[in-house]
Structures are given as structure tokens and as C-alpha cells.
Design a protein around this motif. Structure first.
Motif, PDB file in Angstrom:
ATOM      1  N   LYS A  30       6.364   3.453   2.996  1.00 32.69           N
ATOM      2  CA  LYS A  30       6.763   2.433   2.037  1.00 32.69           C
ATOM      3  C   LYS A  30       5.710   2.220   0.962  1.00 32.69           C
ATOM      4  O   LYS A  30       6.004   1.796  -0.128  1.00 32.69           O
ATOM      5  CB  LYS A  30       7.045   1.118   2.753  1.00 32.69           C
ATOM      6  CG  LYS A  30       8.240   1.200   3.650  1.00 32.69           C
ATOM      7  CD  LYS A  30       8.522  -0.099   4.308  1.00 32.69           C
ATOM      8  CE  LYS A  30       9.727   0.036   5.210  1.00 32.69           C
ATOM      9  NZ  LYS A  30      10.000  -1.138   5.958  1.00 32.69           N
ATOM     10  N   ASP A  63      -0.779  -2.610   7.765  1.00 29.84           N
ATOM     11  CA  ASP A  63       0.252  -2.454   6.738  1.00 29.84           C
ATOM     12  C   ASP A  63       0.617  -3.838   6.200  1.00 29.84           C
ATOM     13  O   ASP A  63       0.175  -4.871   6.706  1.00 29.84           O
ATOM     14  CB  ASP A  63       1.469  -1.690   7.255  1.00 29.84           C
ATOM     15  CG  ASP A  63       2.216  -2.413   8.371  1.00 29.84           C
ATOM     16  OD1 ASP A  63       2.159  -3.658   8.430  1.00 29.84           O
ATOM     17  OD2 ASP A  63       2.869  -1.721   9.174  1.00 29.84           O
ATOM     18  N   ASP A  64       1.430  -3.865   5.146  1.00 33.45           N
ATOM     19  CA  ASP A  64       1.719  -5.119   4.453  1.00 33.45           C
ATOM     20  C   ASP A  64       2.384  -6.159   5.349  1.00 33.45           C
ATOM     21  O   ASP A  64       2.057  -7.346   5.288  1.00 33.45           O
ATOM     22  CB  ASP A  64       2.593  -4.851   3.231  1.00 33.45           C
ATOM     23  CG  ASP A  64       1.835  -4.107   2.137  1.00 33.45           C
ATOM     24  OD1 ASP A  64       0.597  -4.148   2.150  1.00 33.45           O
ATOM     25  OD2 ASP A  64       2.493  -3.495   1.273  1.00 33.45           O
ATOM     26  N   GLU A  65       3.311  -5.733   6.187  1.00 30.38           N
ATOM     27  CA  GLU A  65       4.022  -6.675   7.055  1.00 30.38           C
ATOM     28  C   GLU A  65       3.079  -7.287   8.103  1.00 30.38           C
ATOM     29  O   GLU A  65       3.102  -8.493   8.357  1.00 30.38           O
ATOM     30  CB  GLU A  65       5.202  -5.984   7.740  1.00 30.38           C
ATOM     31  CG  GLU A  65       6.122  -6.916   8.464  1.00 30.38           C
ATOM     32  CD  GLU A  65       6.732  -7.986   7.568  1.00 30.38           C
ATOM     33  OE1 GLU A  65       6.854  -9.138   8.024  1.00 30.38           O
ATOM     34  OE2 GLU A  65       7.072  -7.677   6.414  1.00 30.38           O
ATOM     35  N   GLN A  66       2.213  -6.456   8.704  1.00 32.07           N
ATOM     36  CA  GLN A  66       1.249  -6.962   9.681  1.00 32.07           C
ATOM     37  C   GLN A  66       0.255  -7.905   9.016  1.00 32.07           C
ATOM     38  O   GLN A  66      -0.148  -8.907   9.609  1.00 32.07           O
ATOM     39  CB  GLN A  66       0.499  -5.799  10.333  1.00 32.07           C
ATOM     40  CG  GLN A  66       1.343  -4.953  11.245  1.00 32.07           C
ATOM     41  CD  GLN A  66       0.589  -3.731  11.727  1.00 32.07           C
ATOM     42  OE1 GLN A  66      -0.248  -3.175  11.008  1.00 32.07           O
ATOM     43  NE2 GLN A  66       0.875  -3.304  12.949  1.00 32.07           N
ATOM     44  N   LYS A  68       0.803  -9.853   6.366  1.00 31.66           N
ATOM     45  CA  LYS A  68       1.469 -11.137   6.112  1.00 31.66           C
ATOM     46  C   LYS A  68       1.567 -11.963   7.390  1.00 31.66           C
ATOM     47  O   LYS A  68       1.367 -13.174   7.382  1.00 31.66           O
ATOM     48  CB  LYS A  68       2.862 -10.901   5.542  1.00 31.66           C
ATOM     49  CG  LYS A  68       2.856 -10.449   4.110  1.00 31.66           C
ATOM     50  CD  LYS A  68       4.260 -10.234   3.616  1.00 31.66           C
ATOM     51  CE  LYS A  68       4.262  -9.690   2.197  1.00 31.66           C
ATOM     52  NZ  LYS A  68       5.612  -9.408   1.705  1.00 31.66           N
ATOM     53  N   GLN A  69       1.869 -11.301   8.504  1.00 27.57           N
ATOM     54  CA  GLN A  69       1.969 -12.009   9.774  1.00 27.57           C
ATOM     55  C   GLN A  69       0.605 -12.559  10.195  1.00 27.57           C
ATOM     56  O   GLN A  69       0.496 -13.702  10.642  1.00 27.57           O
ATOM     57  CB  GLN A  69       2.516 -11.078  10.855  1.00 27.57           C
ATOM     58  CG  GLN A  69       2.700 -11.754  12.186  1.00 27.57           C
ATOM     59  CD  GLN A  69       3.265 -10.801  13.221  1.00 27.57           C
ATOM     60  OE1 GLN A  69       3.534  -9.640  12.952  1.00 27.57           O
ATOM     61  NE2 GLN A  69       3.436 -11.302  14.429  1.00 27.57           N
ATOM     62  N   ARG A  87      -3.428  -7.501  -1.110  1.00 28.22           N
ATOM     63  CA  ARG A  87      -4.044  -7.183   0.177  1.00 28.22           C
ATOM     64  C   ARG A  87      -5.279  -8.037   0.476  1.00 28.22           C
ATOM     65  O   ARG A  87      -6.128  -7.668   1.269  1.00 28.22           O
ATOM     66  CB  ARG A  87      -4.360  -5.692   0.292  1.00 28.22           C
ATOM     67  CG  ARG A  87      -3.119  -4.826   0.144  1.00 28.22           C
ATOM     68  CD  ARG A  87      -3.296  -3.433   0.649  1.00 28.22           C
ATOM     69  NE  ARG A  87      -3.885  -3.330   1.968  1.00 28.22           N
ATOM     70  CZ  ARG A  87      -3.228  -3.519   3.120  1.00 28.22           C
ATOM     71  NH1 ARG A  87      -1.970  -3.818   3.126  1.00 28.22           N
ATOM     72  NH2 ARG A  87      -3.846  -3.371   4.266  1.00 28.22           N
TER      73      ARG A  87
END
Length: 115
Positions: A30, A63-66, A68-69, A87
Motif C-alpha cells: 500500500k 505500517d500506517d495502520e499499526q 495509528k493504533q 509518520r
């Protein structure tokens, strides 16, 4: 004989190991892979923020999703707001020591940066 894919093409340059396409046209990823030395740097910033203090953390190999979490969990832990921009995890207020302890507990290598 083993089935192997080329990793470099003189015509296209580096190739994705997943789909075999040039890195620029890769369909299986992605975004670009996070780069860095794996050390999370936590610093306090006030410049350009109207005098407000913000604690920033950079250098995550997630990664971006991790990311944000993780930022959401850190904001909850500090009891304050924040955001993820380019980031960089931004947490409102001066929470360097708390973030350092929390990130080390989660297995990250952390350095306090700046003054």
C-alpha cells in the motif's frame, strides 16, 4: 531447480519480491516500507505551535495502520489528544518520560532527543 524471481531488472530497476513488478508499480504494497534505524526518538516541541507544548515520537518501524493504533493507545495512556502526521506521533503536552516508559515496556528502543 528452485523457483526464484529476479530482484533487479536493468530495464525497470528494483522489483517487488511479492508481485515481481517494479517497485514503482507494485500492487501488493500500500505504501513505502518504513525506514530508519529502529530507534524511537521522543522529543518536546513548542516552535510553530503558538507556545503550546507537544511531545513527538518518530522512528517507528510500523505500517500506517499499526502506527495509528499505537498512537491511539498512547493518547489514552497520557489522557490527552494528539495526531499522526507524516509518520510522526504527536501527543499534546509534555509527556516525554511517560511515553519513554510506555514504549520501552512495549519493546521499543527509545531515546529522549532534543533539550
Amino acid at each position: 531447480m528452485s523457483q526464484t524471481r529476479p530482484v533487479y531488472s536493468t530495464e525497470h530497476g528494483r522489483l517487488c519480491p511479492g508481485c515481481g513488478q517494479p517497485i514503482n508499480a507494485c500492487q501488493c504494497r500500500k505504501g513505502p516500507a518504513p525506514t530508519g534505524d529502529g530507534i524511537v526518538r521522543v522529543r518536546r516541541e513548542t516552535g510553530g505551535r503558538g507556545g503550546k507544548t507537544v511531545t513527538t515520537a518518530t522512528g517507528f518501524l510500523l505500517d500506517d495502520e499499526q502506527l495509528k493504533q499505537l498512537a491511539a493507545e498512547l493518547k489514552r495512556r497520557c489522557g490527552t489528544g494528539g495526531a499522526v502526521k507524516d509518520r510522526v506521533v504527536e501527543i499534546q503536552g509534555d509527556h516525554r518520560e511517560l511515553l519513554k516508559a510506555e514504549l520501552e515496556k512495549r519493546g521499543f528502543t527509545v531515546k529522549l532527543a532534543g533539550g
